[in-house]
Design a protein around this motif. Sequence first.
Motif, PDB file in Angstrom:
ATOM      1  N   GLN A 113      54.080  -3.625  -2.008  1.00 48.74           N
ATOM      2  CA  GLN A 113      52.974  -4.277  -2.744  1.00 48.74           C
ATOM      3  C   GLN A 113      53.298  -4.398  -4.233  1.00 48.74           C
ATOM      4  OE1 GLN A 113      49.629  -1.782  -1.838  1.00 48.74           O
ATOM      5  NE2 GLN A 113      49.299  -2.723   0.166  1.00 48.74           N
ATOM      6  N   ALA A 114      54.028  -3.405  -4.739  1.00 44.01           N
ATOM      7  CA  ALA A 114      54.370  -3.435  -6.170  1.00 44.01           C
ATOM      8  C   ALA A 114      55.418  -4.502  -6.466  1.00 44.01           C
ATOM      9  CB  ALA A 114      54.874  -2.062  -6.611  1.00 44.01           C
ATOM     10  N   GLY A 115      56.136  -4.971  -5.414  1.00 49.32           N
ATOM     11  CA  GLY A 115      57.028  -6.105  -5.654  1.00 49.32           C
ATOM     12  C   GLY A 115      58.490  -5.918  -5.280  1.00 49.32           C
ATOM     13  N   ILE A 116      58.807  -4.886  -4.471  1.00 48.83           N
ATOM     14  CA  ILE A 116      60.199  -4.752  -4.022  1.00 48.83           C
ATOM     15  C   ILE A 116      60.273  -5.105  -2.529  1.00 48.83           C
ATOM     16  CG2 ILE A 116      62.186  -3.218  -3.753  1.00 48.83           C
ATOM     17  CD1 ILE A 116      61.218  -1.568  -6.079  1.00 48.83           C
ATOM     18  N   ALA A 117      61.052  -6.126  -2.202  1.00 49.69           N
ATOM     19  CA  ALA A 117      61.243  -6.530  -0.799  1.00 49.69           C
ATOM     20  C   ALA A 117      62.713  -6.366  -0.435  1.00 49.69           C
ATOM     21  CB  ALA A 117      60.826  -7.985  -0.608  1.00 49.69           C
ATOM     22  N   ARG A 118      62.990  -6.242   0.863  1.00 51.61           N
ATOM     23  CA  ARG A 118      64.379  -5.998   1.258  1.00 51.61           C
ATOM     24  C   ARG A 118      64.718  -6.586   2.622  1.00 51.61           C
ATOM     25  NH1 ARG A 118      65.709   0.074   2.860  1.00 51.61           N
ATOM     26  NH2 ARG A 118      67.655  -0.954   3.438  1.00 51.61           N
ATOM     27  N   THR A 119      66.013  -6.676   2.858  1.00 50.10           N
ATOM     28  CA  THR A 119      66.507  -6.895   4.219  1.00 50.10           C
ATOM     29  C   THR A 119      67.324  -5.662   4.597  1.00 50.10           C
ATOM     30  OG1 THR A 119      68.593  -7.919   3.544  1.00 50.10           O
ATOM     31  CG2 THR A 119      66.677  -9.379   3.817  1.00 50.10           C
ATOM     32  N   LEU A 167      70.362   3.122 -12.967  1.00 48.68           N
ATOM     33  CA  LEU A 167      70.583   1.665 -12.875  1.00 48.68           C
ATOM     34  C   LEU A 167      69.511   0.965 -13.687  1.00 48.68           C
ATOM     35  CD1 LEU A 167      72.057  -0.804 -11.571  1.00 48.68           C
ATOM     36  CD2 LEU A 167      70.334  -0.708  -9.764  1.00 48.68           C
ATOM     37  N   ARG A 168      69.933   0.032 -14.527  1.00 50.27           N
ATOM     38  CA  ARG A 168      68.983  -0.773 -15.302  1.00 50.27           C
ATOM     39  C   ARG A 168      69.247  -2.230 -14.966  1.00 50.27           C
ATOM     40  NH1 ARG A 168      66.518  -0.322 -20.868  1.00 50.27           N
ATOM     41  NH2 ARG A 168      66.185  -2.469 -21.485  1.00 50.27           N
ATOM     42  N   LEU A 169      68.170  -2.905 -14.565  1.00 52.44           N
ATOM     43  CA  LEU A 169      68.306  -4.298 -14.125  1.00 52.44           C
ATOM     44  C   LEU A 169      67.294  -5.136 -14.886  1.00 52.44           C
ATOM     45  CD1 LEU A 169      69.963  -5.762 -11.942  1.00 52.44           C
ATOM     46  CD2 LEU A 169      68.308  -5.000 -10.254  1.00 52.44           C
ATOM     47  N   LYS A 214      77.307 -12.505 -19.815  1.00 56.81           N
ATOM     48  CA  LYS A 214      77.247 -11.258 -20.574  1.00 56.81           C
ATOM     49  C   LYS A 214      75.833 -10.711 -20.470  1.00 56.81           C
ATOM     50  CE  LYS A 214      79.023  -9.321 -24.812  1.00 56.81           C
ATOM     51  NZ  LYS A 214      79.519  -8.193 -24.036  1.00 56.81           N
ATOM     52  N   ARG A 215      75.711  -9.380 -20.279  1.00 57.84           N
ATOM     53  CA  ARG A 215      74.396  -8.794 -20.079  1.00 57.84           C
ATOM     54  C   ARG A 215      73.707  -8.573 -21.410  1.00 57.84           C
ATOM     55  NH1 ARG A 215      74.080  -3.731 -16.803  1.00 57.84           N
ATOM     56  NH2 ARG A 215      71.996  -4.496 -16.358  1.00 57.84           N
ATOM     57  N   ALA A 216      72.456  -9.053 -21.492  1.00 59.88           N
ATOM     58  CA  ALA A 216      71.691  -8.854 -22.722  1.00 59.88           C
ATOM     59  C   ALA A 216      70.553  -7.890 -22.427  1.00 59.88           C
ATOM     60  CB  ALA A 216      71.129 -10.186 -23.195  1.00 59.88           C
ATOM     61  N   HIS A 217      70.457  -6.807 -23.172  1.00 64.94           N
ATOM     62  CA  HIS A 217      69.358  -5.849 -22.983  1.00 64.94           C
ATOM     63  C   HIS A 217      68.250  -6.140 -23.976  1.00 64.94           C
ATOM     64  CE1 HIS A 217      71.582  -2.414 -20.738  1.00 64.94           C
ATOM     65  NE2 HIS A 217      71.681  -3.589 -20.150  1.00 64.94           N
ATOM     66  N   SER A 218      67.024  -6.232 -23.468  1.00 60.16           N
ATOM     67  CA  SER A 218      65.906  -6.401 -24.402  1.00 60.16           C
ATOM     68  C   SER A 218      65.283  -5.026 -24.639  1.00 60.16           C
ATOM     69  CB  SER A 218      64.875  -7.349 -23.798  1.00 60.16           C
ATOM     70  OG  SER A 218      64.150  -6.675 -22.814  1.00 60.16           O
ATOM     71  N   ASP A 219      64.399  -4.963 -25.625  1.00 53.34           N
ATOM     72  CA  ASP A 219      63.731  -3.694 -25.911  1.00 53.34           C
ATOM     73  C   ASP A 219      62.566  -3.449 -24.956  1.00 53.34           C
ATOM     74  OD1 ASP A 219      65.464  -3.155 -27.907  1.00 53.34           O
ATOM     75  OD2 ASP A 219      64.216  -4.038 -29.491  1.00 53.34           O
ATOM     76  N   ALA A 220      62.075  -4.538 -24.319  1.00 55.35           N
ATOM     77  CA  ALA A 220      60.960  -4.398 -23.372  1.00 55.35           C
ATOM     78  C   ALA A 220      61.429  -3.615 -22.151  1.00 55.35           C
ATOM     79  CB  ALA A 220      60.479  -5.781 -22.950  1.00 55.35           C
ATOM     80  N   ALA A 221      60.452  -3.114 -21.371  1.00 54.44           N
ATOM     81  CA  ALA A 221      60.819  -2.391 -20.149  1.00 54.44           C
ATOM     82  C   ALA A 221      61.621  -3.335 -19.263  1.00 54.44           C
ATOM     83  CB  ALA A 221      59.555  -1.938 -19.434  1.00 54.44           C
ATOM     84  N   PRO A 222      62.740  -2.867 -18.710  1.00 58.95           N
ATOM     85  CA  PRO A 222      63.521  -3.732 -17.822  1.00 58.95           C
ATOM     86  C   PRO A 222      62.761  -3.966 -16.518  1.00 58.95           C
ATOM     87  CG  PRO A 222      64.382  -1.504 -17.804  1.00 58.95           C
ATOM     88  CD  PRO A 222      63.284  -1.528 -18.823  1.00 58.95           C
ATOM     89  N   LEU A 254      59.381   0.046 -11.984  1.00 60.05           N
ATOM     90  CA  LEU A 254      59.446  -1.409 -11.887  1.00 60.05           C
ATOM     91  C   LEU A 254      58.530  -1.954 -12.969  1.00 60.05           C
ATOM     92  CD1 LEU A 254      60.690  -3.605  -9.907  1.00 60.05           C
ATOM     93  CD2 LEU A 254      58.395  -3.726  -8.915  1.00 60.05           C
ATOM     94  N   GLU A 255      59.083  -2.722 -13.889  1.00 61.94           N
ATOM     95  CA  GLU A 255      58.341  -3.222 -15.062  1.00 61.94           C
ATOM     96  C   GLU A 255      57.595  -2.084 -15.758  1.00 61.94           C
ATOM     97  OE1 GLU A 255      56.123  -6.458 -13.227  1.00 61.94           O
ATOM     98  OE2 GLU A 255      57.546  -7.848 -14.153  1.00 61.94           O
ATOM     99  N   GLY A 256      58.236  -0.936 -15.830  1.00 60.44           N
ATOM    100  CA  GLY A 256      57.648   0.203 -16.532  1.00 60.44           C
ATOM    101  C   GLY A 256      56.686   1.037 -15.700  1.00 60.44           C
TER     102      GLY A 256
END
Length: 267
Positions: free
Chosen positions: A86-92, A33-35, A3-11, A71-73
């Motif tokens: 550099q900010a932290g998103i990598a892909r294939t 989209l919120r992850l 079950k997805r739990a949403h926190s109040d902090a930036a996703p 990303l992280e706000g």
Amino acid sequence: MTKRAHSDAAPLLEVSSLGKAFGGVQAVGGVDLRLERGEVVTIIGPNGSGKSTFFNLLTGIYAPDSGAIRLEGVDLTGLPGHRIAQAGIARTFQNIRLFNNLTVIENVMIGMHTSVRAGLLETVIGRKGLRRREEAAREAALAHLSLFRHRLFPRLDHPVFTLSYANRRRVEIARALAVNPKLLLLDEPTAGMNPYETAELVENIQEIRASGLTMAIIEHKLDVVNRVSDFVVVLDQGKKIAEGDAETVRNDTHVIEAYLGHPATAA
Ligand SMILES: Nc1ncnc2c1ncn2[C@@H]1O[C@H](COP(=O)(O)OP(=O)(O)OP(=O)(O)O)[C@@H](O)[C@H]1O
């Protein structure tokens, strides 16, 4: 499926109203989209529904016409690809992108930006220092490749063009992991794999997931979707038409209609 739990902090990732048109085609039309940290979302949808364009927007290959990516706000909207990496998103990629004449381990080390800057580094830290750094980089690359140890350790010094298709996909994933991303995007990671290879990759993805890494995965194979996702997002003609757990989404009338309208890709 948890079950997805949403926190109040930036996703970890927050995408709002993201849009991109090519000429008259609205490839992505206002997608949200919120992850949360540690979640795995799979993105499904018929051919041409905007999945790859969505990834291309998240990774700065295209700048969005509208909307925002955080990303992280931190606002990454419109930044070039290298800044987003550099900010932290990598892909294939759906069509694997590796240096085919370089070896397995070199491809992963390049992911860590070591060899590329070797000339510059040598002048700054000297040959000995450079050798030590390369050894450290090789160790780190091996650690990332160890996810696929039975497949890739016997082939570390083989040029990538000699590898099977499935092994090339594995190298691409290891290379993306080597930048220690906060978010990993996998674009059809099991495409072209046989059922045995697919099942093995599902186990690999579960292992990555157990390490706590957040992932978004474009995937057509429903059994893979069922086994790796916390939740599923369905795109059709650039819009999000459903979101939820795999079973809810499978029974959604809009989703059924979207796939029936595109029988060639029915899940
Ligand atoms: N660079 C581009 N120039 C023009 N049109 C594009 C471009 N990239 C994507 N499109 C169009 O945008 C729409 C969405 O394409 P996209 O590749 O994102 O879909 P997809 O869901 O990833 O499809 P597939 O499952 O076939 O990979 C399609 O109509 C496509 O033709």
